[in-house]
Design an enzyme around this catalytic site. Structure first.
Site, PDB file in Angstrom:
ATOM      1  N   GLU A 188       0.845  -1.195   0.000  1.00  0.00           N
ATOM      2  CA  GLU A 188       0.000   0.000   0.000  1.00  0.00           C
ATOM      3  C   GLU A 188       0.882   1.247   0.000  1.00  0.00           C
ATOM      4  O   GLU A 188       2.058   1.187   0.372  1.00  0.00           O
ATOM      5  CB  GLU A 188      -0.873   0.009   1.260  1.00  0.00           C
ATOM      6  N   LYS A 203     -10.284  -5.628   4.070  1.00  0.00           N
ATOM      7  CA  LYS A 203     -10.787  -6.722   3.223  1.00  0.00           C
ATOM      8  C   LYS A 203     -11.695  -7.653   4.019  1.00  0.00           C
ATOM      9  O   LYS A 203     -12.739  -8.109   3.522  1.00  0.00           O
ATOM     10  CB  LYS A 203      -9.607  -7.490   2.627  1.00  0.00           C
TER      11      LYS A 203
HETATM   12  N1  HSE Z   1      -1.182  -4.119  -0.398  1.00  0.00           N
HETATM   13  C1  HSE Z   1      -2.098  -5.120  -0.786  1.00  0.00           C
HETATM   14  C2  HSE Z   1      -1.491  -6.483  -0.529  1.00  0.00           C
HETATM   15  C3  HSE Z   1      -2.433  -4.964  -2.252  1.00  0.00           C
HETATM   16  O1  HSE Z   1      -0.289  -6.571  -0.330  1.00  0.00           O
HETATM   17  O2  HSE Z   1      -2.216  -7.454  -0.477  1.00  0.00           O
HETATM   18  C4  HSE Z   1      -3.601  -5.752  -2.677  1.00  0.00           C
HETATM   19  O3  HSE Z   1      -4.765  -5.359  -2.033  1.00  0.00           O
END
Ligand code: HSE
Length: 435
Positions: A188, A203
């Site tokens: 991110e 999520k």
């Molecule tokens: N930063 C997130 C990950 C990207 O590493 O899963 C995907 O949502």
């Protein structure tokens, strides 16, 4: 039929991947959607190299794209809360369908966004927000629609899984692996979202709502990252037949819904324990189907673009469908969402891995086990490591049976107060993931 015109917000890792996939697979996509799908406009401050931008009108004003009357579908790939929220709400207000990979936006503002979309009769699709290229939203919302979902557990942050895997397999340094994940476009914008579990919590919030038909409740998701996991714990877990994975777990119990993200020991023989690198996996237990496992790349340019483009095709196919007959955003009809409470962490029940440093003298173990016994905690397995040469502190590692977290908190508090125990006790939750 007229082509469907897409306006892309963002041409970075995922935006660039989306433009590439839409252009490379244009014919196949048109055969599937029944119409040509064309990126006509994009807003971006930076464009990734090697992107063929022919035929795309690129500007740096995302609102200009959102307000452009020619555009049918706005694809939001900027990320973050603001201005993504305003852009999405404006697109909806303008009667446009929206596809987004923005899990943070959906987890925090999804209730508001879906309500606005409902009123306007437009779709907001967000498959790419959870587990990258794995079609887990579609699986839960449609493929498993017959089931009462009992629980699900997922490795849903690719960066975190990549770090844990490299640390375990290659003994690499945490910050070194994180830097590589950033360079590969997995992490991110703020990598603490990955390592402290915030991204996984976004999520999981979405998955729980879709699994159980409850509103999005990010603020009630317990979030613990991987930054305190040591190589020692990884090794002890392995000696006991377990792997440490960073899991999002949500479970419907008689008292309410568990909603938690934390490092977890899982038996090494489970398929999900062997999901390594940037790969993600989600294990879902349905009452009719039993366990099902979904596996794939959880981050990266084209894997995430795969989910974005699938959403664009889905929207294209259902644009003419009566809004009442579309798949609801959160899988359940908006007026049928339930107010089942989310449990506080003290109420959840799991097994535990405990590691403590104890003075090596007779009776110490008895003192520790007495406290555990008084708290109704049963020991499942134990390792005691003798002190290093010339030292007098031994490591004691225990696996316990399942117990309510509040009882474990009290046991840890009391054990840490013993004169014979040095420092804090390390506690990692443990899940068998078998029922
Ligand atoms: N930063 C997130 C990950 C990207 O590493 O899963 C995907 O949502």
């Amino acid at each position: 039929m007229k082509p469907i015109k897409v306006g892309l917000l963002g041409l970075g890792t995922v935006g660039g991947g989306t433009a590439n996939v839409l252009s490379r697979n244009a014919q196949e996509i048109a055969r599937r959607a029944g119409r040509e799908i064309r990126v006509t406009h994009a807003a971006a401050r930076e464009v990734i190299p090697a992107l063929n931008t022919e035929g795309i009108d690129i500007c740096d004003d995302a609102f200009a794209v959102v307000n452009n009357p020619e555009i049918d579908i706005v694809v939001e790939l900027i990320g973050g809360y603001d201005p993504a929220r305003q852009l999405v709400l404006q697109a909806i207000e303008n009667g446009k369908h929206v596809v987004t990979a923005n899990k943070a936006l959906i987890a925090l503002h999804g209730n508001e966004i879906f309500e606005a979309a409902q009123k306007k009769g437009v779709m907001v699709a967000f498959e790419a927000g959870v587990a990258g290229g794995i079609p887990i939203i579609k699986a839960l919302r449609e493929g498993l629609a017959a089931n009462q979902i009992e629980w699900l557990a997922g490795i849903i942050n690719g960066t975190g899984n990549f770090i844990l895997t490299e640390m375990r397999d290659k003994g690499r340094d945490f910050s070194d692996v994180l830097a590589e994940a950033q360079a590969l476009g997995y992490a991110e914008a703020d990598p603490t979202f990955d390592v402290e579990g915030i991204d996984a919590a976004h999520k999981l919030t979405i998955l729980a709502s879709i699994a159980f038909g409850v509103p999005l409740q990010f603020e009630k998701t317990y979030t613990e990252g991987i930054s305190k996991i040591t190589r020692e714990d990884v090794n002890y877990a392995e000696q006991l037949g377990y792997r440490i994975k960073h899991l999002g777990v949500t479970r419907k119990t008689e008292k309410g819904i568990e909603l938690r993200v934390h490092p977890t020991l899982i038996p090494e023989r489970r398929l999900i324990a062997n999901v390594d690198g940037v790969m993600n996996a989600v294990l879902v237990q349905g009452d009719a189907v039993g366990p099902t496992l979904y596996y794939g790349a959880g981050a990266g340019s084209e894997p995430t673009a795969s989910a974005v483009v699938a959403d664009v095709i889905d929207v294209a196919r259902t644009m003419t469908v009566d809004p009442e007959n579309r798949v609801p955003h959160l899988a359940f009809q908006p007026n049928a969402l339930s107010d089942t409470p989310v449990l506080a962490m003290e109420q959840i029940v799991t097994a535990y891995y405990l590691r403590m440093q104890a003075v090596d003298r007779p009776g110490v173990l008895a003192e520790v086990t007495q406290i555990l016994g008084e708290q109704g905690i049963s020991i499942e397995a134990m390792i005691q490591k003798e002190p290093a040469e010339g030292e007098s502190i031994a490591s004691i590692i225990m696996l316990t049976q399942r117990v309510v977290e509040s009882q474990m908190n009290e046991a840890i508090r009391r054990i840490e107060q013993l004169d014979v125990i040095e420092g804090d006790i390390t506690r990692i939750r443990l899940e068998q993931l078998d029922k």
